[in-house]
Design a protein around this motif. Structure first.
Motif, mmCIF file in Angstrom:
data_model
loop_
_atom_site.group_PDB
_atom_site.id
_atom_site.type_symbol
_atom_site.label_atom_id
_atom_site.label_comp_id
_atom_site.label_asym_id
_atom_site.label_seq_id
_atom_site.Cartn_x
_atom_site.Cartn_y
_atom_site.Cartn_z
ATOM 1 N N TYR A 8 0.823 -1.203 0.000
ATOM 2 C CA TYR A 8 0.000 0.000 0.000
ATOM 3 C C TYR A 8 0.863 1.262 0.000
ATOM 4 C CZ TYR A 8 -3.839 -3.126 1.021
ATOM 5 O OH TYR A 8 -4.773 -4.126 0.942
ATOM 6 N N SER A 11 2.135 7.072 3.350
ATOM 7 C CA SER A 11 1.707 8.476 3.353
ATOM 8 C C SER A 11 2.871 9.445 3.559
ATOM 9 C CB SER A 11 0.629 8.705 4.414
ATOM 10 O OG SER A 11 1.127 8.415 5.695
ATOM 11 N N LYS A 70 -7.088 9.546 -2.575
ATOM 12 C CA LYS A 70 -8.341 8.970 -2.085
ATOM 13 C C LYS A 70 -8.396 7.463 -2.298
ATOM 14 C CE LYS A 70 -11.232 13.040 -2.646
ATOM 15 N NZ LYS A 70 -12.427 13.600 -3.295
ATOM 16 N N ASP A 71 -7.623 6.970 -3.254
ATOM 17 C CA ASP A 71 -7.606 5.545 -3.576
ATOM 18 C C ASP A 71 -6.852 4.774 -2.491
ATOM 19 O OD1 ASP A 71 -7.662 3.075 -4.792
ATOM 20 O OD2 ASP A 71 -6.246 3.600 -6.377
ATOM 21 N N LYS A 72 -7.544 3.912 -1.789
ATOM 22 C CA LYS A 72 -6.936 3.140 -0.692
ATOM 23 C C LYS A 72 -6.566 1.722 -1.109
ATOM 24 C CE LYS A 72 -7.475 6.520 2.184
ATOM 25 N NZ LYS A 72 -6.387 7.417 2.388
#
Length: 175
Positions: A8, A11, A70-72
């Motif tokens: 993933y 951030s 916004k895409d997780k």
């Protein structure tokens, strides 16, 4: 049982990348203002055109990155049969790749990033997935192979760990 790995977005890395992009946009904007003759009254056409084009490209990429926050969903998915990544425009457009078509996996330095480059045999199988421009970037005429690149600049692991993951899954798929 099928093993699967999903990687993933990190951030912190993404924020650092965004701040760097904003910094470059600000510098380009200053060059645009200077080239337009705001400070000295003299129009400098070539720097104005080049800096404006670079600014627009950077601004579009910056906005795309902001929208993609916004895409997780995972940026890279690997399993025993295939893999998928969306860390570069080329890999994102290409889609799912079967391990059976992989010929080689290497690390390659490109600018300020180190990329995992996956070389594929059987390019006819994947024809039509990419635009003509992206296909020309990926396809090597002399070897008749495709080269897909995956970046670790926005994910939770570094390029060496990403290379190891790709290599290990590839080795397991050939066993």
């Amino acid at each position: 049982m099928e093993k699967e790995t999903k990687i993933y977005r990190n951030s912190k890395k993404t924020k650092k990348l965004l701040l760097t992009s904003i910094g470059v946009c600000i510098i380009l904007l200053i060059v645009i203002i200077y080239s337009a003759g705001i400070f000295d009254g003299e129009l400098k056409t070539k720097p104005l055109v080049f800096s404006s084009a670079a600014f627009l490209i950077m601004l579009i990429l910056l906005l795309k990155t902001l929208l993609s926050l916004k895409d997780k969903s995972p940026l890279i998915e690997l399993n025993n049969q295939n893999f998928y990544g969306k860390t570069t425009p080329l890999s994102k457009s290409f889609g799912i790749v079967n391990w059976e078509d992989v010929a080689d996996i290497q690390l390659q330095k490109s600018g300020g990033d180190t990329l995992v480059v996956v070389t594929l045999n059987n390019p006819e199988k994947y024809e039509g997935r990419l635009s003509k421009m992206l296909w020309n970037m990926a396809y090597n005429n002399t070897t008749n192979q495709l080269m897909l690149m995956y970046s670790s600049s926005e994910i939770d692991i570094d390029h060496n760990a990403l290379f190891d993951l790709f290599s290990n899954f590839w080795k397991k798929s050939t066993d």
